[in-house]
Design a protein around this motif. Structure first.
Motif, PDB file in Angstrom:
ATOM      1  N   GLU A   1      52.384  35.008  46.998  1.00 20.68           N
ATOM      2  CA  GLU A   1      53.046  33.794  46.684  1.00 20.68           C
ATOM      3  C   GLU A   1      52.889  33.136  45.221  1.00 20.68           C
ATOM      4  O   GLU A   1      53.677  32.307  45.016  1.00 20.68           O
ATOM      5  N   LEU A   2      51.891  33.840  44.636  1.00 19.82           N
ATOM      6  CA  LEU A   2      51.491  33.372  43.226  1.00 19.82           C
ATOM      7  C   LEU A   2      51.767  34.071  42.177  1.00 19.82           C
ATOM      8  O   LEU A   2      51.402  34.042  41.232  1.00 19.82           O
ATOM      9  N   GLN A   3      52.808  35.139  42.428  1.00 22.45           N
ATOM     10  CA  GLN A   3      53.257  36.087  41.450  1.00 22.45           C
ATOM     11  C   GLN A   3      53.750  35.684  39.913  1.00 22.45           C
ATOM     12  O   GLN A   3      53.829  36.306  39.212  1.00 22.45           O
ATOM     13  N   GLY A   4      54.162  34.486  40.043  1.00 21.79           N
ATOM     14  CA  GLY A   4      54.573  33.765  38.923  1.00 21.79           C
ATOM     15  C   GLY A   4      53.586  33.443  37.674  1.00 21.79           C
ATOM     16  O   GLY A   4      54.005  33.002  36.649  1.00 21.79           O
ATOM     17  N   ILE A   5      52.321  33.420  38.111  1.00 23.85           N
ATOM     18  CA  ILE A   5      51.185  32.796  37.539  1.00 23.85           C
ATOM     19  C   ILE A   5      50.732  34.078  36.525  1.00 23.85           C
ATOM     20  O   ILE A   5      50.927  35.538  36.993  1.00 23.85           O
ATOM     21  N   LYS A   6      50.390  33.950  35.340  1.00 29.17           N
ATOM     22  CA  LYS A   6      50.003  35.017  34.431  1.00 29.17           C
ATOM     23  C   LYS A   6      48.805  35.364  34.543  1.00 29.17           C
ATOM     24  O   LYS A   6      48.176  36.687  34.313  1.00 29.17           O
ATOM     25  N   LEU A   7      47.545  34.337  34.743  1.00 25.23           N
ATOM     26  CA  LEU A   7      46.251  34.599  35.076  1.00 25.23           C
ATOM     27  C   LEU A   7      45.648  33.947  35.902  1.00 25.23           C
ATOM     28  O   LEU A   7      45.928  32.470  35.985  1.00 25.23           O
ATOM     29  N   VAL A   8      44.800  34.284  36.704  1.00 23.55           N
ATOM     30  CA  VAL A   8      44.069  33.499  37.922  1.00 23.55           C
ATOM     31  C   VAL A   8      42.685  34.040  37.519  1.00 23.55           C
ATOM     32  O   VAL A   8      42.148  35.288  37.689  1.00 23.55           O
ATOM     33  N   PHE A   9      41.711  32.942  37.754  1.00 16.92           N
ATOM     34  CA  PHE A   9      40.157  33.456  38.001  1.00 16.92           C
ATOM     35  C   PHE A   9      39.380  32.240  38.374  1.00 16.92           C
ATOM     36  O   PHE A   9      39.769  31.077  38.247  1.00 16.92           O
ATOM     37  N   GLY A  10      38.198  32.488  39.034  1.00 19.39           N
ATOM     38  CA  GLY A  10      37.431  31.514  39.698  1.00 19.39           C
ATOM     39  C   GLY A  10      36.347  31.248  38.603  1.00 19.39           C
ATOM     40  O   GLY A  10      35.775  32.084  37.774  1.00 19.39           O
ATOM     41  N   VAL A  11      35.949  29.871  38.638  1.00 17.90           N
ATOM     42  CA  VAL A  11      34.907  29.272  37.425  1.00 17.90           C
ATOM     43  C   VAL A  11      33.663  28.736  38.110  1.00 17.90           C
ATOM     44  O   VAL A  11      32.903  28.065  37.466  1.00 17.90           O
ATOM     45  N   GLY A  12      33.671  29.008  39.448  1.00 17.80           N
ATOM     46  CA  GLY A  12      32.356  28.481  40.361  1.00 17.80           C
ATOM     47  C   GLY A  12      32.305  26.928  39.876  1.00 17.80           C
ATOM     48  O   GLY A  12      33.202  26.065  40.151  1.00 17.80           O
ATOM     49  N   GLY A  13      31.105  26.333  39.454  1.00 16.58           N
ATOM     50  CA  GLY A  13      30.899  25.064  39.279  1.00 16.58           C
ATOM     51  C   GLY A  13      31.365  24.435  37.809  1.00 16.58           C
ATOM     52  O   GLY A  13      30.848  23.246  37.666  1.00 16.58           O
ATOM     53  N   SER A  14      31.906  25.123  37.173  1.00 17.44           N
ATOM     54  CA  SER A  14      32.403  24.640  35.703  1.00 17.44           C
ATOM     55  C   SER A  14      32.951  23.259  35.671  1.00 17.44           C
ATOM     56  O   SER A  14      32.866  22.662  34.584  1.00 17.44           O
ATOM     57  N   LEU A  15      33.812  23.024  36.553  1.00 22.98           N
ATOM     58  CA  LEU A  15      34.436  21.485  36.541  1.00 22.98           C
ATOM     59  C   LEU A  15      33.421  20.331  36.620  1.00 22.98           C
ATOM     60  O   LEU A  15      33.565  19.586  36.197  1.00 22.98           O
ATOM     61  N   ASP A  16      32.435  20.897  37.449  1.00 24.86           N
ATOM     62  CA  ASP A  16      31.395  19.919  37.826  1.00 24.86           C
ATOM     63  C   ASP A  16      30.602  19.485  36.345  1.00 24.86           C
ATOM     64  O   ASP A  16      30.234  18.350  36.082  1.00 24.86           O
ATOM     65  N   VAL A  17      30.272  20.427  35.579  1.00 23.11           N
ATOM     66  CA  VAL A  17      29.617  20.674  34.087  1.00 23.11           C
ATOM     67  C   VAL A  17      30.635  19.590  33.155  1.00 23.11           C
ATOM     68  O   VAL A  17      30.233  18.867  32.528  1.00 23.11           O
ATOM     69  N   ILE A  18      32.058  20.078  33.095  1.00 19.79           N
ATOM     70  CA  ILE A  18      32.865  19.577  32.032  1.00 19.79           C
ATOM     71  C   ILE A  18      33.084  18.079  32.489  1.00 19.79           C
ATOM     72  O   ILE A  18      33.199  17.068  31.591  1.00 19.79           O
ATOM     73  N   SER A  19      33.096  17.711  33.862  1.00 13.78           N
ATOM     74  CA  SER A  19      33.417  16.286  34.149  1.00 13.78           C
ATOM     75  C   SER A  19      32.224  15.316  33.921  1.00 13.78           C
ATOM     76  O   SER A  19      32.318  14.288  33.796  1.00 13.78           O
ATOM     77  N   GLY A  20      30.811  15.992  33.920  1.00 14.52           N
ATOM     78  CA  GLY A  20      29.696  15.377  33.416  1.00 14.52           C
ATOM     79  C   GLY A  20      28.738  15.023  34.468  1.00 14.52           C
ATOM     80  O   GLY A  20      27.733  14.642  34.541  1.00 14.52           O
ATOM     81  N   LYS A  21      29.289  15.466  35.848  1.00 11.34           N
ATOM     82  CA  LYS A  21      28.539  15.437  37.047  1.00 11.34           C
ATOM     83  C   LYS A  21      27.151  16.306  37.047  1.00 11.34           C
ATOM     84  O   LYS A  21      26.090  15.773  37.553  1.00 11.34           O
TER      85      LYS A  21
END
Length: 249
Positions: A180-200
């Motif tokens: 269902e997501l074939q139109g996307i060029k790149l997909v990958f998981g980043v674990g808790g990276s958004l927690d770090v970027i947000s400052g949490k």
């Protein structure tokens, strides 16, 4: 292959962070190869793939697997086929955001909790103003919400889909919806990276990184999301990995 090393049956890339970013830049700019699934695998995921048949199938079908952990680097060195450096999900995300800021790429972010997701987007907008945030959704959704999320991603057509729902759940979720997501060029998981970027969550200090002790910093200072195994239980996989890759003949 010369650019890979096989550890417990998992083919790890030997490319550096810079080389990996260049490869993904070409993949995104070319846009002709279909969905490119990258996996950031650490010793825990590598061990899990030995007994989890679905995870093994996902790993076998991935386009690139990068070494997210000093244990992988050490195991490769022990085999006499060294890896130059770790390529963590967090570092790769920042590198691609910087490249996306130059290229005007669009990103969709799926994962973490709602307040953290919102704060992370604010920080990304601030640091990478030319990056287009095609959409976002928190990771605590019910099964009946998935069709709407898939539709949102399809409609926004991001260059890059970032999954922040923890490993291996992120990769299993993608595998389930890959067609269902074939139109996307790149997909990958980043674990808790958004927690770090947000400052949490505060990032590991430079000295911890230099000593390859980011895992210990997370163990001591990072919160664990509801429903996930404790970090102490997860780290119990490390001695098993060391035994399997560096001690047992």
């Amino acid at each position: 292959m010369k650019d890979k090393v096989c550890i417990l049956g998992v083919p790890f890339s030997k490319l550096t962070l810079e080389q990996t970013t260049s490869l993904l830049d070409e993949q995104i700019m070319d846009g002709q190869g279909g969905l490119f699934h990258l996996i950031t695998a650490n010793p825990e995921i590598t061990l899990a793939s030995q007994t989890d048949e679905q995870l093994r199938e996902i790993i076998d079908s991935a386009d690139l697997i990068v070494p997210d952990g000093i244990g992988i680097v050490m195991a490769a060195r022990r085999q006499g086929n060294p890896i130059a450096e770790r390529v963590t999900g967090y570092d790769l995300l920042l590198s691609l955001l910087a490249k996306g800021n130059e290229r005007g790429w669009s990103f969709y972010f799926l994962g973490t909790d709602e307040p953290t997701s919102r704060l992370a987007m604010e920080q990304i907008n601030l640091r990478y103003p030319q990056v287009k945030i095609a959409g976002r959704h928190h990771g605590f959704f019910a099964p009946d919400e998935e069709p709407g999320i898939i539709a949102s991603i399809q409609q926004s057509k991001p260059d890059v889909l970032i999954l922040a729902m923890g490993a291996p759940y992120s990769d299993k979720w993608l595998y389930k919806h890959k067609e269902e997501l074939q139109g996307i060029k790149l997909v990958f998981g980043v674990g808790g990276s958004l927690d770090v970027i947000s400052g949490k969550v505060r990032p590991a200090p430079a000295i911890w990184k230099k000593m390859n002790l980011e895992w210990a910093h997370r163990l001591l200072f990072s919160p664990v999301a509801k429903g996930q195994k404790s970090r102490w239980r997860r780290q119990s996989a490390l001695p098993k990995f060391v035994y399997r890759t560096m001690i047992r003949k």
